[in-house]
Design a protein around this motif. Structure first.
Motif, mmCIF file in Angstrom:
data_model
loop_
_atom_site.group_PDB
_atom_site.id
_atom_site.type_symbol
_atom_site.label_atom_id
_atom_site.label_comp_id
_atom_site.label_asym_id
_atom_site.label_seq_id
_atom_site.Cartn_x
_atom_site.Cartn_y
_atom_site.Cartn_z
ATOM 1 N N GLY A 1 12.117 8.023 27.999
ATOM 2 C CA GLY A 1 11.129 8.095 26.883
ATOM 3 C C GLY A 1 9.997 8.883 27.157
ATOM 4 O O GLY A 1 9.035 9.469 26.328
ATOM 5 N N LEU A 2 9.480 8.944 28.568
ATOM 6 C CA LEU A 2 8.338 9.584 28.686
ATOM 7 C C LEU A 2 8.791 11.124 29.075
ATOM 8 O O LEU A 2 7.674 12.077 29.030
ATOM 9 C CB LEU A 2 7.805 9.120 30.100
ATOM 10 C CG LEU A 2 7.224 7.582 29.684
ATOM 11 C CD1 LEU A 2 6.705 6.999 31.200
ATOM 12 C CD2 LEU A 2 6.152 7.588 28.893
ATOM 13 N N GLN B 1 15.444 3.703 30.355
ATOM 14 C CA GLN B 1 14.948 4.305 29.083
ATOM 15 C C GLN B 1 13.546 4.655 29.033
ATOM 16 O O GLN B 1 12.813 5.289 28.144
ATOM 17 C CB GLN B 1 15.282 2.937 27.944
ATOM 18 C CG GLN B 1 15.111 3.318 26.566
ATOM 19 C CD GLN B 1 15.513 2.072 25.710
ATOM 20 O OE1 GLN B 1 15.744 1.144 26.140
ATOM 21 N NE2 GLN B 1 15.993 2.526 24.530
ATOM 22 N N THR B 2 12.805 3.677 29.774
ATOM 23 C CA THR B 2 11.445 3.939 29.987
ATOM 24 C C THR B 2 11.149 5.329 30.475
ATOM 25 O O THR B 2 10.370 5.890 29.908
ATOM 26 C CB THR B 2 11.018 2.974 31.018
ATOM 27 O OG1 THR B 2 11.204 1.337 30.262
ATOM 28 C CG2 THR B 2 9.278 3.049 31.270
ATOM 29 N N TYR B 3 11.744 5.677 31.559
ATOM 30 C CA TYR B 3 11.485 7.045 31.937
ATOM 31 C C TYR B 3 11.960 8.244 31.292
ATOM 32 O O TYR B 3 11.430 9.083 30.991
ATOM 33 C CB TYR B 3 12.126 7.136 33.527
ATOM 34 C CG TYR B 3 11.543 6.386 34.749
ATOM 35 C CD1 TYR B 3 10.204 6.275 34.985
ATOM 36 C CD2 TYR B 3 12.526 5.440 35.522
ATOM 37 C CE1 TYR B 3 9.605 5.389 35.687
ATOM 38 C CE2 TYR B 3 12.005 4.706 36.374
ATOM 39 C CZ TYR B 3 10.647 4.558 36.466
ATOM 40 O OH TYR B 3 10.055 3.841 37.513
ATOM 41 N N LYS C 1 16.990 -0.613 30.770
ATOM 42 C CA LYS C 1 15.960 -0.472 30.360
ATOM 43 C C LYS C 1 14.801 0.299 31.186
ATOM 44 O O LYS C 1 13.953 0.985 30.788
ATOM 45 C CB LYS C 1 15.375 -1.896 30.512
ATOM 46 C CG LYS C 1 15.859 -2.798 29.045
ATOM 47 C CD LYS C 1 15.324 -4.162 29.063
ATOM 48 C CE LYS C 1 15.818 -4.702 27.994
ATOM 49 N NZ LYS C 1 15.158 -6.092 27.611
ATOM 50 N N GLU C 2 15.065 0.519 32.418
ATOM 51 C CA GLU C 2 14.300 1.135 33.307
ATOM 52 C C GLU C 2 14.434 2.696 33.130
ATOM 53 O O GLU C 2 13.720 3.474 32.787
ATOM 54 C CB GLU C 2 14.467 0.800 34.766
ATOM 55 C CG GLU C 2 13.864 1.604 35.870
ATOM 56 C CD GLU C 2 14.118 1.580 37.125
ATOM 57 O OE1 GLU C 2 13.675 2.055 38.189
ATOM 58 O OE2 GLU C 2 14.976 0.800 37.558
ATOM 59 N N THR D 1 17.853 5.205 38.418
ATOM 60 C CA THR D 1 17.353 3.721 38.012
ATOM 61 C C THR D 1 18.410 2.716 37.983
ATOM 62 O O THR D 1 19.666 2.948 38.206
ATOM 63 C CB THR D 1 17.018 3.854 36.602
ATOM 64 O OG1 THR D 1 18.181 4.527 35.712
ATOM 65 C CG2 THR D 1 15.734 4.805 36.468
#
Length: 180
Positions: free
Chosen positions: A99-100, A95-97, A92-93, A88
């Motif tokens: 988080g999933l 953290q998005t992945y 933030k990017e 990444t």
């Protein structure tokens, strides 16, 4: 995001060594977190006591077995986290992945709730799914099948090894330091 990786990578330490040190540190914290959660389960279920089935099954020995069985799963999870963090472009990017990511091991458990599966030996070769099957057996009070447990653990360790090697390869690329 802080720009601390680039100065670290230009030091005269092998990049795979830096990556492996970071991996082992993350694995240690993951294992400690899982152990704390398992011990909290023991305390809660022993406190509740009574005719509650978990209180009878969930003791210190069971927690130790669960920890050992899930250690290869932790290795896989940390490996996937490292690949995501390496590929990444921003915090933030990532953290998005990331988080999933906890949804992935939850999916086999959800499937098993709606469509119970009779464990077969070939299923033990699938990381995450095999640990879910083994943990399901343990929660139901069934004895562990040693061959199934060894197959599950060894395939998960092999998968973790592949993830570590791939991450080491990513760390060896100049693109990691200089970006696009």
């Amino acid at each position: 995001e802080r720009g601390s990786l680039e100065p670290l990578l230009v030091n005269p330490v092998a990049r795979w060594g830096i990556m492996l040190g970071k991996y082992l540190a993350a694995l240690l914290y993951t294992a400690a977190g899982v152990l704390v959660q398992l011990m909290a389960f023991v305390v809660i279920f022993q406190t509740v006591g009574g005719d509650f089935t978990f209180a009878k099954i969930f003791d210190v020995v069971t927690v130790a077995v669960i920890f050992v069985v899930t250690l290869p799963l932790m290795m896989v999870a940390v490996g996937v986290q490292f690949i995501i963090a390496t590929l990444t472009r921003s915090f933030k990017e990532a953290q998005t992945y990331l988080g999933l990511l906890p949804l992935v091991p939850a999916i086999p458990g959800m499937v098993m709730v709606f469509a119970p599966v009779q464990a077969r030996e070939w299923m033990m070769t699938i990381p995450i799914f095999s640990q879910t099957l083994i943990l399901s057996r343990m929660v139901q009070g069934e004895a562990l099948v040693l061959s199934d447990t060894l197959i599950s653990m060894s395939t998960s360790v092999a998968a973790a090894g592949l993830l570590i090697f791939f991450t080491a390869w990513l760390y060896g690329r100049e693109k990691l330091v200089f970006g696009n």
